[in-house]
Design an enzyme around this catalytic site. Structure first.
Site, PDB file in Angstrom:
ATOM      1  N   ARG A 100     -65.688 -74.596  38.725  1.00  3.77           N
ATOM      2  CA  ARG A 100     -65.184 -73.627  39.699  1.00  3.77           C
ATOM      3  C   ARG A 100     -66.201 -73.388  40.813  1.00  3.77           C
ATOM      4  O   ARG A 100     -65.838 -73.001  41.912  1.00  3.77           O
ATOM      5  CB  ARG A 100     -64.847 -72.303  39.010  1.00  3.77           C
ATOM      6  CG  ARG A 100     -63.769 -72.416  37.945  1.00  3.77           C
ATOM      7  CD  ARG A 100     -63.496 -71.085  37.291  1.00  3.77           C
ATOM      8  NE  ARG A 100     -62.528 -71.199  36.198  1.00  3.77           N
ATOM      9  CZ  ARG A 100     -61.890 -70.138  35.681  1.00  3.77           C
ATOM     10  NH1 ARG A 100     -62.116 -68.933  36.163  1.00  3.77           N
ATOM     11  NH2 ARG A 100     -61.023 -70.281  34.701  1.00  3.77           N
ATOM     12  N   GLU A 171     -52.872 -73.801  40.474  1.00  5.42           N
ATOM     13  CA  GLU A 171     -52.956 -72.354  40.713  1.00  5.42           C
ATOM     14  C   GLU A 171     -54.073 -72.054  41.708  1.00  5.42           C
ATOM     15  O   GLU A 171     -55.098 -72.730  41.736  1.00  5.42           O
ATOM     16  CB  GLU A 171     -53.257 -71.624  39.404  1.00  5.42           C
ATOM     17  CG  GLU A 171     -53.207 -70.104  39.540  1.00  5.42           C
ATOM     18  CD  GLU A 171     -53.739 -69.360  38.312  1.00  5.42           C
ATOM     19  OE1 GLU A 171     -54.580 -69.889  37.593  1.00  5.42           O
ATOM     20  OE2 GLU A 171     -53.302 -68.218  38.103  1.00  5.42           O
TER      21      GLU A 171
HETATM   22  C1  LIG Z   1     -57.747 -64.857  35.210  1.00 10.40           C
HETATM   23  C2  LIG Z   1     -58.281 -65.527  34.029  1.00 10.40           C
HETATM   24  C3  LIG Z   1     -58.797 -64.570  32.961  1.00 10.40           C
HETATM   25  C4  LIG Z   1     -58.179 -64.915  31.624  1.00 10.40           C
HETATM   26  O1  LIG Z   1     -58.399 -66.283  31.307  1.00 10.40           O
HETATM   27  C5  LIG Z   1     -58.703 -66.385  29.938  1.00 10.40           C
HETATM   28  N1  LIG Z   1     -59.461 -67.616  29.725  1.00 10.40           N
HETATM   29  C6  LIG Z   1     -60.516 -68.032  30.441  1.00 10.40           C
HETATM   30  N2  LIG Z   1     -60.950 -69.215  29.959  1.00 10.40           N
HETATM   31  C7  LIG Z   1     -60.129 -69.546  28.907  1.00 10.40           C
HETATM   32  C8  LIG Z   1     -60.051 -70.646  28.009  1.00 10.40           C
HETATM   33  N3  LIG Z   1     -60.931 -71.668  28.099  1.00 10.40           N
HETATM   34  N4  LIG Z   1     -59.083 -70.656  27.062  1.00 10.40           N
HETATM   35  C9  LIG Z   1     -58.213 -69.617  26.988  1.00 10.40           C
HETATM   36  N5  LIG Z   1     -58.223 -68.553  27.801  1.00 10.40           N
HETATM   37  C10 LIG Z   1     -59.182 -68.524  28.754  1.00 10.40           C
HETATM   38  C11 LIG Z   1     -59.492 -65.129  29.656  1.00 10.40           C
HETATM   39  O2  LIG Z   1     -59.468 -64.826  28.289  1.00 10.40           O
HETATM   40  C12 LIG Z   1     -58.742 -64.111  30.475  1.00 10.40           C
HETATM   41  O3  LIG Z   1     -57.675 -63.634  29.714  1.00 10.40           O
END
Ligand SMILES: CCC[C@H]1O[C@@H](n2cnc3c(N)ncnc32)[C@H](O)[C@@H]1O
Length: 483
Positions: A100, A171
Site C-alpha cells: 500500500r 477498490e
Molecule cells: C478498511 C479495512 C479495515 C478492515 O480490514 C480488515 N483486514 C485488514 N487486513 C486483513 C486481512 N489480511 N485479512 C482479513 N481482514 C483484514 C481489518 O480487520 C478491518 O476490519
C-alpha cells in the site's frame, strides 16, 4: 499531468504507463492485449460486474469478506476455505501494508521470511511482488469473482498487475484511499493517480471487459456523518465515470442507527443516479455496498457476532447489493481462516432469514433520507462552485477550505474542524460544522437533535459526547452515555 476533470486521451494514459510499469520488475509482464484475451476466456461466473448486476436485479445482498496472506498457496487455501466453509459470494485479496506504501523491497523480505517461518508475516497479499503469473494462479485456483481490496494512495502498478491477472474489481479512490490512509500525500497526486486507475478500467471496458470499481465508502469509519461519506462517494463515482468506468459500487460504513443506515444507502443510490444523469453518464451500472461496523469491536467473540449480525441485518433491510463482513477476531487483528469463515456464515444466516424483506418506509425514514440528501447537496454544490465546474479542482479546494472534512483523518490536507456526535437515538450528527457549508436550517436541525441527547443525559452538548461515542461499541453500547 495537470489535474482536471476530463477523460484522459489514450496518449496521455500510455505515456504515464511507461513510467508506472517500471515501478517494480514484475511490471514488465503486464501485456494489455494478452490480458483482454485472458479475461474473455474466463467464465462469466468470475465477473464481479455481472454478479453484482444479477444480485441487484434479484434484490439479494451478497456477502464478501476481507482476506489476504503473504504466500500464494496459503492465500489460495484461505480463499477457497472462505468460499466452501464460509459461503462467501465474492472473494477479496486484501493487500498488505507495505504494498500500500509502494515498499516492494519490504514485501520481498516479508515473502522470504514467511516461507522460512511457514506462516504469513505480512498482513495481506503482496500482489505487485507476486506479479501477473502469481496472481493468475489465484484466479485459476478459485471459483468466485475476485477483487483487490487495499488502501493504496498510488495503486497504479498494483491495479495494472492484478487486473491483468484476472481480478475483476478494484477498490479505492483518490480521496478515500488518501485522506483516511495517508498523512502527507497531496490530493492532486492521488486524484491523478486514481484517474489513471479509472482510465485503465475505462480502457478494459472499451475493449469489451467490464471491471467493477468500488470507492471506499467508510473513510475513517469513525462517526462519519452519512452526508459527508455520501458526498465523497458520489464525487469518486463522478471521477471514475469521466474516465470510462461503467460498473460502479458506491459504499457506506454502518453508523449504527438502523433508520439512518437504511436512509444513507437509499440516499446514496438515489442521489448518485441523479448526479450521473445530470452530468451525462447515462450508462452507469450502479450498485451499493454496506460495510459492517467499522469502529472498535468488543473482544468477546459472542458480542462480536452480535455486532456482525446487526450489520448484516442493516445491510439486508437497506437493500444494499453487497455487505462487507467482519470477523470475531476484529478486536485482535488479522483473523484466522476459521474466524473469518464464521463471520461469513453468521452474516449469510441473517441475509437468508431476511431474504425478500426490506425496511418499509416511514416518516422517520423519509425525513432522514431528506436530511442526508439536503446536506450532501450543500456540500456538492459548494465543491462544484469552488472548482468553477471542474469537480477535480473543486475537490482539492474543498479540502483546503474544510468544505470536505473527514472526521479523525490522518491527512495533513484534511481540515479536521468538523466534529460529529450521536443524537439521543444514535444517529450521527454534526456537533461542530467547521467549514462544511450546511444551510442554517440544517445546522439548526443537527443541533436540535443533539440538544435532545443533552437534555436526556443532563449535560450540555459537548465534544465529550464524541469521545464517549468513539469508545461505546467496544464497551458494548452504541451511544456513549456518561458513566
Ligand atoms: C478498511 C479495512 C479495515 C478492515 O480490514 C480488515 N483486514 C485488514 N487486513 C486483513 C486481512 N489480511 N485479512 C482479513 N481482514 C483484514 C481489518 O480487520 C478491518 O476490519
Amino acid at each position: 499531468m495537470k489535474l482536471r476533470f476530463k477523460k484522459w486521451t489514450e496518449e496521455e494514459f500510455f505515456q504515464m504507463r511507461e513510467e508506472v510499469l517500471k515501478g517494480w520488475p514484475t511490471g514488465k509482464d503486464v501485456d494489455l492485449e494478452e490480458a483482454i484475451k485472458y479475461h474473455k476466456s474466463l467464465p462469466e461466473s468470475k465477473s464481479f460486474s455481472k454478479k453484482l448486476i444479477d444480485a441487484k436485479k434479484s434484490g439479494i445482498t451478497l456477502a464478501q469478506p476481507r482476506a489476504g496472506v503473504a504466500l500464494i498457496d496459503q492465500h489460495i487455501e484461505l480463499l477457497n476455505f472462505l468460499d466452501k466453509e464460509g459461503g462467501a459470494d465474492l472473494l477479496p485479496s486484501t493487500i498488505d501494508s507495505y504494498t500500500r506504501q509502494n515498499k516492494y523491497e519490504n514485501c520481498e523480505k516479508g515473502i522470504e521470511e514467511s516461507i522460512k517461518a511457514g506462516r504469513s508475516l505480512l498482513n495481506g497479499f503482496p500482489g505487485v511482488n507476486h506479479g501477473v503469473a502469481g496472481c493468475r494462479k489465484v484466479v485459476e485456483a478459485t471459483s468466485l469473482p475476485l477483487q483487490l481490496r487495499h488502501g493504496t494512495p498510488d495503486a497504479r502498478l498494483l491495479s495494472e498487475i492484478m487486473i491483468a491477472a484476472g481480478f475483476t474489481s478494484d477498490e479505492g479512490g483518490g480521496i478515500s484511499y488518501n485522506v483516511p490512509y495517508a498523512k502527507s500525500v497531496s490530493l492532486e497526486k492521488t486524484l491523478i493517480d486514481w484517474q489513471y486507475v479509472d482510465r485503465l478500467v475505462g480502457w478494459y471496458e472499451e475493449h469489451g471487459v467490464s471491471i467493477n470499481r468500488e470507492p471506499f465508502g467508510p473513510l475513517t469509519g469513525t462517526l462519519v456523518p452519512p452526508s459527508m461519506s455520501n458526498a465523497v462517494g458520489i464525487l469518486e463515482g463522478l471521477m471514475a465515470a469521466e474516465q470510462g468506468v461503467k460498473n460502479l459500487t458506491l459504499g457506506y460504513g454502518q453508523c449504527g442507527n438502523l433508520i439512518q443506515d437504511v436512509a444513507a444507502i437509499r440516499a446514496l443510490e438515489e442521489q448518485a443516479e441523479e448526479y450521473f444523469k445530470k452530468f451525462g453518464y447515462n450508462d452507469i451500472q450502479l450498485t451499493t455496498v454496506f460495510h459492517q461496523w467499522m469502529g472498535g469491536f468488543p473482544e468477546d467473540e459472542a458480542k462480536a457476532f452480535g455486532v456482525i449480525s446487526n450489520g448484516a441485518s442493516a445491510a439486508a433491510l437497506a437493500g444494499a447489493t453487497k455487505v462487507i463482513v467482519k470477523t470475531p477476531h476484529e478486536a485482535i487483528g488479522v483473523p484466522t481462516k476459521e474466524a473469518n469463515a464464521a463471520g461469513i456464515r453468521a452474516t449469510k444466516m441473517v441475509l437468508n432469514l431476511l431474504k425478500g424483506q426490506k425496511l418499509s418506509t416511514s416518516p422517520e425514514l423519509e425525513k432522514e433520507i431528506e436530511i442526508i440528501k439536503a446536506e450532501t447537496k450543500c456540500i456538492l454544490d459548494k465543491v462544484y462552485e469552488l472548482g468553477n465546474g471542474d469537480w477535480a479542482i473543486g475537490i482539492v479546494k474543498a479540502f483546503e477550505q474544510g468544505v470536505l472534512d473527514v472526521p479523525f483523518a490522518p491527512s495533513i490536507y484534511n481540515a479536521g474542524k468538523m466534529m460529529p456526535a450521536r443524537d439521543n437515538v444514535g444517529k450521527v450528527r454534526y456537533l461542530a460544522v467547521g467549514n462544511v457549508p450546511l444551510s442554517k436550517e440544517l445546522v439548526d436541525y443537527n443541533m436540535a437533535q443533539l440538544e435532545e441527547r443533552a437534555k436526556f443525559e443532563g449535560r450540555p452538548v459537548t465534544f465529550q459526547m464524541t469521545v464517549d461515542d468513539i469508545f461505546a461499541v467496544g464497551k458494548g453500547t452504541l451511544i456513549g452515555r456518561p458513566e
